[in-house]
Design an enzyme around this catalytic site. Structure first.
Site, PDB file in Angstrom:
ATOM      1  N   HIS A  59      11.566  25.657  67.875  1.00 24.76           N
ATOM      2  CA  HIS A  59      10.571  24.791  67.664  1.00 24.76           C
ATOM      3  C   HIS A  59      10.943  23.206  67.275  1.00 24.76           C
ATOM      4  O   HIS A  59      10.535  22.323  67.645  1.00 24.76           O
ATOM      5  CB  HIS A  59       9.389  25.353  67.117  1.00 24.76           C
ATOM      6  CG  HIS A  59       8.304  24.209  66.748  1.00 24.76           C
ATOM      7  ND1 HIS A  59       7.142  23.924  67.822  1.00 24.76           N
ATOM      8  CD2 HIS A  59       7.590  23.723  65.460  1.00 24.76           C
ATOM      9  CE1 HIS A  59       6.461  23.159  67.433  1.00 24.76           C
ATOM     10  NE2 HIS A  59       6.360  22.986  66.023  1.00 24.76           N
ATOM     11  N   PHE A  60      11.890  23.243  66.164  1.00 21.70           N
ATOM     12  CA  PHE A  60      12.357  21.989  65.534  1.00 21.70           C
ATOM     13  C   PHE A  60      13.530  21.645  66.290  1.00 21.70           C
ATOM     14  O   PHE A  60      14.576  21.851  65.420  1.00 21.70           O
ATOM     15  CB  PHE A  60      12.203  22.185  64.131  1.00 21.70           C
ATOM     16  CG  PHE A  60      10.979  22.224  63.205  1.00 21.70           C
ATOM     17  CD1 PHE A  60       9.744  21.353  64.172  1.00 21.70           C
ATOM     18  CD2 PHE A  60      10.740  22.810  62.081  1.00 21.70           C
ATOM     19  CE1 PHE A  60       8.562  21.247  63.323  1.00 21.70           C
ATOM     20  CE2 PHE A  60       9.388  22.642  61.347  1.00 21.70           C
ATOM     21  CZ  PHE A  60       8.570  21.834  62.080  1.00 21.70           C
TER      22      PHE A  60
END
Length: 145
Positions: free
Chosen positions: A120-121
């Site tokens: 996600h990041f």
């Protein structure tokens, strides 16, 4: 929670602002966890734990329900205006799974898409790959304007 807005359903979402969920956002889908500093989720969690912030986050989660009906307007904007678009997505992202990236190409056929082996990041893990993509894109698409 979106359907009911009830206090019970709201409280059932509170785990999303806890340490396990915050750490998950940084680490899930990352092949080499040594690339991710624990300082990231510890600092984020300290900010999430400030008085009143849990309610702010839960209000925001509830408000996300208003995004979906706006999708046709976003899509029409993309088709009509054709903004230069760079899509860099983590193929292992469970929050915004990879299949969600590809429909953008229906409305933005000239969009540049890069699916990276991360979560996600993505910037936390793949900055060394993403920064050149972003710089190149901006040099070609924005500086040229």
């Amino acid at each position: 929670y979106w359907k009911s807005g009830s206090a019970k359903d709201r409280e059932a979402q509170a785990w999303l602002v806890g340490l396990d969920a915050t750490k998950f956002q940084y680490t899930d889908g990352v092949r080499d966890l040594s690339r991710i500093s624990p300082d990231n989720w510890v600092q984020d969690q300290a900010l999430l734990d400030r008085p009143g912030n849990k309610d702010i986050q839960l209000d925001l989660f509830y408000d996300y329900r208003t995004n979906v009906p706006l999708y046709p307007a976003f899509q029409a904007f993309f088709r009509e205006r054709k903004p230069p678009t760079l899509i860099v997505w983590g193929k292992n992202d469970k929050i915004f799974p990879e299949p969600g990236a590809h429909p953008y190409k229906r409305d933005l056929p000239d969009a540049e898409m890069h699916i990276l082996d991360t979560g996600h990041f993505a910037l936390e893990d793949k900055l060394d790959e993403m920064a050149p993509l972003i710089r190149d894109f901006l040099d070609r698409k924005v500086a040229a304007r």
